[in-house]
Design an enzyme around this catalytic site. Structure first.
Site, PDB file in Angstrom:
ATOM      1  N   LYS A   1     -13.420   0.774 -13.663  1.00  0.00           N
ATOM      2  CA  LYS A   1     -13.883  -0.523 -13.187  1.00  0.00           C
ATOM      3  C   LYS A   1     -14.490  -1.355 -14.321  1.00  0.00           C
ATOM      4  O   LYS A   1     -14.360  -2.591 -14.329  1.00  0.00           O
ATOM      5  CB  LYS A   1     -14.890  -0.336 -12.049  1.00  0.00           C
ATOM      6  CG  LYS A   1     -14.268   0.247 -10.783  1.00  0.00           C
ATOM      7  CD  LYS A   1     -13.153  -0.661 -10.236  1.00  0.00           C
ATOM      8  CE  LYS A   1     -12.580  -0.150  -8.934  1.00  0.00           C
ATOM      9  NZ  LYS A   1     -11.577  -1.055  -8.346  1.00  0.00           N
TER      10      LYS A   1
ATOM     11  N   ASP B   1       4.031   2.378  -4.397  1.00  0.00           N
ATOM     12  CA  ASP B   1       3.229   3.201  -5.305  1.00  0.00           C
ATOM     13  C   ASP B   1       3.041   2.365  -6.561  1.00  0.00           C
ATOM     14  O   ASP B   1       3.993   2.161  -7.325  1.00  0.00           O
ATOM     15  CB  ASP B   1       3.946   4.510  -5.616  1.00  0.00           C
ATOM     16  CG  ASP B   1       3.200   5.375  -6.628  1.00  0.00           C
ATOM     17  OD1 ASP B   1       2.172   4.919  -7.190  1.00  0.00           O
ATOM     18  OD2 ASP B   1       3.651   6.509  -6.884  1.00  0.00           O
ATOM     19  N   VAL B   2       1.839   1.865  -6.796  1.00  0.00           N
ATOM     20  CA  VAL B   2       1.637   0.918  -7.887  1.00  0.00           C
ATOM     21  C   VAL B   2       1.826   1.543  -9.261  1.00  0.00           C
ATOM     22  O   VAL B   2       1.926   0.821 -10.261  1.00  0.00           O
ATOM     23  CB  VAL B   2       0.240   0.255  -7.811  1.00  0.00           C
ATOM     24  CG1 VAL B   2       0.120  -0.614  -6.573  1.00  0.00           C
ATOM     25  CG2 VAL B   2      -0.879   1.301  -7.867  1.00  0.00           C
TER      26      VAL B   2
ATOM     27  N   TYR C   1     -14.398   6.786 -12.266  1.00  0.00           N
ATOM     28  CA  TYR C   1     -14.249   5.547 -11.507  1.00  0.00           C
ATOM     29  C   TYR C   1     -14.992   4.406 -12.196  1.00  0.00           C
ATOM     30  O   TYR C   1     -14.474   3.294 -12.324  1.00  0.00           O
ATOM     31  CB  TYR C   1     -14.778   5.759 -10.085  1.00  0.00           C
ATOM     32  CG  TYR C   1     -14.729   4.544  -9.201  1.00  0.00           C
ATOM     33  CD1 TYR C   1     -13.536   4.145  -8.604  1.00  0.00           C
ATOM     34  CD2 TYR C   1     -15.882   3.799  -8.940  1.00  0.00           C
ATOM     35  CE1 TYR C   1     -13.487   3.029  -7.773  1.00  0.00           C
ATOM     36  CE2 TYR C   1     -15.851   2.693  -8.108  1.00  0.00           C
ATOM     37  CZ  TYR C   1     -14.653   2.312  -7.527  1.00  0.00           C
ATOM     38  OH  TYR C   1     -14.618   1.207  -6.720  1.00  0.00           O
TER      39      TYR C   1
ATOM     40  N   ASP D   1       0.847  -1.193   0.000  1.00  0.00           N
ATOM     41  CA  ASP D   1       0.000   0.000   0.000  1.00  0.00           C
ATOM     42  C   ASP D   1       0.878   1.236   0.000  1.00  0.00           C
ATOM     43  O   ASP D   1       2.018   1.198   0.469  1.00  0.00           O
ATOM     44  CB  ASP D   1      -0.916   0.001   1.229  1.00  0.00           C
ATOM     45  CG  ASP D   1      -2.166   0.846   1.028  1.00  0.00           C
ATOM     46  OD1 ASP D   1      -3.245   0.265   0.837  1.00  0.00           O
ATOM     47  OD2 ASP D   1      -2.060   2.088   1.039  1.00  0.00           O
TER      48      ASP D   1
END
Length: 263
Positions: A156, A61-62, A152, A37
């Protein structure tokens, strides 16, 4: 023995309420988990609270490729391999039609692209271990237009498509890929929206969901654990809705708008 006994897992977004609940459920079922995370304080707190022997926190940090590489390398070094990946990192950055290009790209990077890139990095290690399971966290927002979401929802919806294609591309490596689409769940955003008032949230859920309430994070975690386990060995490329029946009903939402016409 649990359903994930001996499994080695990565959960991104693991410091959130839903993420930490998923980690807890996986540990309970026998897995060792790397909780990744960007929130270092919350991540370390959750790892310590859950099980310091079975949960390892990594600040990630993805959206940074070098940090994804380091996450995979450190997991393999520490745990000896990777069997399960849960892509749960997400941002709710969304200003509807006023969303800037910069914010669009940021939201897509966090919610969609980073999970896909991490899956690609993890897949060879899963294949080397004889196979594995990836679970992407999608949402009912990716299936229905909603007044509160725009950007968002798009991210998704894209996750649902990527999940199907990942399942196809990775099938010859023994890697199953599925998604879970939660409805309104008692989570960080819902807590913030209601000021921590669960009764208020359930009051809204009464009019949205066939269950008459919003969902618990444990209910999402149980779905993730199932898809990650060998009990779901013949399930890949699909989405499991944990939404209290939300997507089973139409825009009438329990019949309220039509009620005056029917009485």
């Amino acid at each position: 023995m649990g359903d994930l006994d001996g499994k080695r897992a990565i959960v991104t977004g693991g410091a959130t309420l839903i993420g930490a609940t998923i980690v807890a459920a996986m540990v309970r079922e026998g897995a060792t988990v790397v909780l990744a995370d960007i929130d270092e304080e919350a991540g370390r707190r959750e790892a310590s609270r859950l099980d310091p022997e079975r949960v390892v926190f990594r600040h990630v940090d993805v959206t940074a490729d070098d940090q994804l590489d380091q996450l995979v390398d450190e997991t393999v070094t520490r745990l000896g391999g990777i069997d399960v990946l849960v892509n749960g990192a997400a941002t709710y950055l969304d200003n509807a039609l006023e969303t800037t290009r910069e914010d669009w790209l940021r939201a897509l990077d966090v919610n969609l692209v980073s999970g896909a890139l991490l899956t690609a990095r993890v897949a060879p290690h899963m294949a080397a271990a004889g196979g594995g399971a990836v679970v992407n966290l999608a949402s009912i927002s990716g299936k229905r237009a909603q007044p509160l979401f725009y950007v968002y929802s798009a991210t998704k919806a894209a996750i649902l498509g990527v999940t199907r294609n990942e399942a196809l591309k990775l099938s010859d490596r023994g890697v199953r890929v599925n998604s879970v689409s939660p409805g309104w769940i008692w989570s960080n955003p819902i807590q913030e929206m209601t000021g921590g008032d669960r009764a208020m949230a359930d009051g809204v859920g009464e009019h949205l969901f066939l269950t008459g309430r919003i969902g618990d994070p444990e209910e999402v975690a149980e779905a993730v654990v199932f898809l990650a386990s060998d009990r779901a060995s013949f399930i890949t490329g699909t989405d499991l809705a944990v939404d209290g029946g939300y997507t089973a009903i139409g825009p009438e939402q329990m019949g309220q708008p039509l009620r005056p016409l029917l009485e």
